[in-house]
Design an enzyme around this catalytic site. Structure first.
Site, PDB file in Angstrom:
ATOM      1  N   HIS A 139       0.832  -1.200   0.000  1.00 49.41           N
ATOM      2  CA  HIS A 139       0.000   0.000   0.000  1.00 49.41           C
ATOM      3  C   HIS A 139       0.870   1.256   0.000  1.00 49.41           C
ATOM      4  O   HIS A 139       2.083   1.189   0.281  1.00 49.41           O
ATOM      5  CB  HIS A 139      -0.975   0.027   1.181  1.00 49.41           C
ATOM      6  CG  HIS A 139      -0.397  -0.350   2.515  1.00 49.41           C
ATOM      7  ND1 HIS A 139       0.667   0.290   3.081  1.00 49.41           N
ATOM      8  CD2 HIS A 139      -0.744  -1.322   3.399  1.00 49.41           C
ATOM      9  CE1 HIS A 139       0.954  -0.246   4.252  1.00 49.41           C
ATOM     10  NE2 HIS A 139       0.110  -1.247   4.461  1.00 49.41           N
TER      11      HIS A 139
HETATM   12  P1  TYD Z   1      -2.396  -3.810   7.453  1.00 52.25           P
HETATM   13  O1  TYD Z   1      -2.434  -2.389   6.984  1.00 52.25           O
HETATM   14  O2  TYD Z   1      -2.900  -4.868   6.543  1.00 52.25           O
HETATM   15  O3  TYD Z   1      -0.924  -4.190   7.936  1.00 52.25           O
HETATM   16  P2  TYD Z   1       0.421  -4.305   7.054  1.00 52.25           P
HETATM   17  O4  TYD Z   1       0.365  -3.225   6.038  1.00 52.25           O
HETATM   18  O5  TYD Z   1       1.488  -4.107   8.023  1.00 52.25           O
HETATM   19  O6  TYD Z   1       0.435  -5.667   6.463  1.00 52.25           O
HETATM   20  O7  TYD Z   1      -3.193  -3.866   8.840  1.00 52.25           O
HETATM   21  C1  TYD Z   1      -3.628  -5.070   9.420  1.00 52.25           C
HETATM   22  C2  TYD Z   1      -4.820  -4.766  10.325  1.00 52.25           C
HETATM   23  O8  TYD Z   1      -4.445  -3.922  11.398  1.00 52.25           O
HETATM   24  C3  TYD Z   1      -5.956  -4.071   9.581  1.00 52.25           C
HETATM   25  O9  TYD Z   1      -7.194  -4.583  10.086  1.00 52.25           O
HETATM   26  C4  TYD Z   1      -5.825  -2.626   9.988  1.00 52.25           C
HETATM   27  C5  TYD Z   1      -5.214  -2.712  11.386  1.00 52.25           C
HETATM   28  N1  TYD Z   1      -4.343  -1.580  11.711  1.00 52.25           N
HETATM   29  C6  TYD Z   1      -4.758  -0.644  12.641  1.00 52.25           C
HETATM   30  O10 TYD Z   1      -5.880  -0.723  13.180  1.00 52.25           O
HETATM   31  N2  TYD Z   1      -3.930   0.385  12.955  1.00 52.25           N
HETATM   32  C7  TYD Z   1      -2.705   0.516  12.390  1.00 52.25           C
HETATM   33  O11 TYD Z   1      -1.958   1.480  12.695  1.00 52.25           O
HETATM   34  C8  TYD Z   1      -2.280  -0.457  11.408  1.00 52.25           C
HETATM   35  C9  TYD Z   1      -0.939  -0.339  10.738  1.00 52.25           C
HETATM   36  C10 TYD Z   1      -3.129  -1.490  11.107  1.00 52.25           C
END
Ligand code: TYD
Length: 137
Positions: free
Chosen positions: A54
């Site tokens: 992302h």
């Molecule tokens: P995600 O963005 O998929 O993590 P990464 O990019 O590290 O693989 O996030 C995983 C889950 O955690 C998703 O349900 C959103 C939640 N999340 C939060 O609530 N707050 C945050 O700061 C982050 C990074 C994720």
């Protein structure tokens, strides 16, 4: 079009340790270019997993593998680069609107991430085609 080298920076934070062990300090607005509003950390991801995938409209990040190692693919729609996070003193700074993918996590990887923004799912761009359209406009 921005140059990738202007959108990222690798910090090598000083080690303030002594014979008792290492100590690394990261002060918002001093050692890094933003005040810290959020921290999160990723661990228990195995070597086959790809995380991230992302870009963010507003959030900037500092990524530190405080334990173990991982790799980060960084992409600005024109240039790509892979950075290996392999030292606890190393901080990878990413400005907003940089596409990132984290992968190749070692079993002991703890990837600490600092950000200038609170979490807001609305500022995440999760579709790479949409991302390319936005940055190539
Ligand atoms: P995600 O963005 O998929 O993590 P990464 O990019 O590290 O693989 O996030 C995983 C889950 O955690 C998703 O349900 C959103 C939640 N999340 C939060 O609530 N707050 C945050 O700061 C982050 C990074 C994720």
């Amino acid at each position: 079009m921005l140059r990738l080298e202007d959108q990222i920076h690798i910090f090598n934070f000083p080690d303030l340790g002594d014979e008792r062990g290492n100590l690394v300090v990261v002060e918002g607005g001093i050692a890094i270019p933003f005040d810290i509003k959020r921290i999160f950390y990723i661990y228990g991801s195995d070597s086959e997993v790809v995380r991230g995938s992302h870009a963010n409209l507003k959030s900037e990040f500092i990524m530190i593998n405080v334990s173990g190692t991982s790799k980060v693919l960084i992409d600005n729609g024109l240039e790509r680069r892979v950075v290996a996070l392999d030292k606890p003193r190393m901080g990878l700074y990413l400005k907003s609107m940089v596409w990132k993918e984290m992968y190749d996590f070692s079993p002991d990887s703890v990837l600490l991430v600092l950000s200038n923004e609170h979490y807001d799912p609305g500022e995440y761009i999760r579709n790479y085609t949409d991302y390319l359209e936005m940055v190539r406009k």
